[in-house]
Design a protein around this motif. Structure first.
Motif, PDB file in Angstrom:
ATOM      1  N   UNK A 201       0.886  -1.136  -0.146  1.00  0.00           N
ATOM      2  CA  UNK A 201       0.098   0.000   0.011  1.00  0.00           C
ATOM      3  C   UNK A 201       0.734   1.327  -0.119  1.00  0.00           C
ATOM      4  N   UNK A 202       1.992   1.267   0.566  1.00  0.00           N
ATOM      5  CA  UNK A 202       2.858   2.442   0.684  1.00  0.00           C
ATOM      6  C   UNK A 202       3.470   2.728  -0.795  1.00  0.00           C
ATOM      7  N   UNK A 203       3.575   1.565  -1.581  1.00  0.00           N
ATOM      8  CA  UNK A 203       4.308   1.934  -2.750  1.00  0.00           C
ATOM      9  C   UNK A 203       3.285   2.722  -3.704  1.00  0.00           C
ATOM     10  N   UNK A 204       1.985   2.799  -3.236  1.00  0.00           N
ATOM     11  CA  UNK A 204       0.928   3.580  -4.080  1.00  0.00           C
ATOM     12  C   UNK A 204       1.097   5.006  -3.780  1.00  0.00           C
ATOM     13  N   UNK A 205       1.824   5.331  -2.433  1.00  0.00           N
ATOM     14  CA  UNK A 205       1.709   6.783  -1.987  1.00  0.00           C
ATOM     15  C   UNK A 205       2.903   7.292  -2.150  1.00  0.00           C
TER      16      UNK A 205
ATOM     17  N   UNK B 263       7.524   7.098  -3.258  1.00  0.00           N
ATOM     18  CA  UNK B 263       8.603   6.300  -4.056  1.00  0.00           C
ATOM     19  C   UNK B 263       9.175   5.299  -2.909  1.00  0.00           C
ATOM     20  N   UNK B 264       9.765   4.288  -3.882  1.00  0.00           N
ATOM     21  CA  UNK B 264      10.214   2.997  -2.851  1.00  0.00           C
ATOM     22  C   UNK B 264      11.567   3.653  -2.202  1.00  0.00           C
ATOM     23  N   UNK B 265      12.593   4.347  -2.784  1.00  0.00           N
ATOM     24  CA  UNK B 265      13.395   5.126  -2.041  1.00  0.00           C
ATOM     25  C   UNK B 265      13.107   5.773  -0.668  1.00  0.00           C
ATOM     26  N   UNK B 266      12.073   6.562  -0.748  1.00  0.00           N
ATOM     27  CA  UNK B 266      11.370   7.220   0.466  1.00  0.00           C
ATOM     28  C   UNK B 266      11.112   6.137   1.435  1.00  0.00           C
ATOM     29  N   UNK B 267      10.372   5.241   0.922  1.00  0.00           N
ATOM     30  CA  UNK B 267      10.149   4.124   2.062  1.00  0.00           C
ATOM     31  C   UNK B 267      11.155   3.499   2.624  1.00  0.00           C
ATOM     32  N   UNK B 268      12.058   3.167   1.962  1.00  0.00           N
ATOM     33  CA  UNK B 268      13.129   2.623   2.488  1.00  0.00           C
ATOM     34  C   UNK B 268      13.958   3.455   3.551  1.00  0.00           C
ATOM     35  N   UNK B 269      14.148   4.556   2.996  1.00  0.00           N
ATOM     36  CA  UNK B 269      14.755   5.840   4.037  1.00  0.00           C
ATOM     37  C   UNK B 269      13.970   5.951   5.070  1.00  0.00           C
ATOM     38  N   UNK B 270      12.716   6.513   4.863  1.00  0.00           N
ATOM     39  CA  UNK B 270      11.976   7.047   6.413  1.00  0.00           C
ATOM     40  C   UNK B 270      11.370   5.868   7.089  1.00  0.00           C
TER      41      UNK B 270
END
Length: 132
Positions: free
Chosen positions: A37-41, A43-50
């Motif tokens: 669900x996070x991938x729809x909101x 970018x992957x790099x932001x998810x991995x970082x934050x």
């Protein structure tokens, strides 16, 4: 040494039209933590970082002009053999560990890759470098 990975496939849109087809490969222990669900909101790099606390410091990237294969053409809504800009990138963390491998195909009729260069030579003839 073989290791299991998680593959994430996404079509990126620009004004509701596909412009990029991206496939990310992550080690299993990291990929299993990525929430779909996070991938729809974000970018992957932001998810991995934050969200996962994975901080990238370096990347190695190759870019080339090529032609769309069947899978890429289908996902981009173009004909097989159409021109695309293809890139591969390896993302590294602080300890120089490769964590992510990315393959991204961009429509040749929509996507532009732009660089700003600076003349760094002290004499005539010039040497050009990427301006950051």
């Amino acid at each position: 040494e073989e290791k299991e990975v998680v593959r994430i496939r996404r079509v990126r849109l620009l004004r509701d039209k596909p412009f990029a087809y991206t496939v990310n490969y992550l080690p299993l222990e990291i990929g299993m933590k990525v929430n779909e669900k996070d991938l729809y909101k974000s970018p992957l790099l932001k998810i991995m970082d934050q969200k996962l606390g994975i901080h990238f410091t370096d990347a190695f990237q190759i870019i080339e002009a090529t032609f769309a294969n069947q899978e890429v053409a289908k996902n981009l809504g173009i004909s097989p053999g159409s021109p695309i800009l293809y890139l591969e990138r390896i993302m590294y963390t602080r300890n120089k560990k490769p964590v992510e491998f990315v393959q991204s195909s961009h429509r040749g009729d929509i996507y532009k890759y732009v660089l700003r260069l600076k003349n760094v030579a002290r004499r005539k003839g010039g040497n050009w470098a990427l301006r950051i």
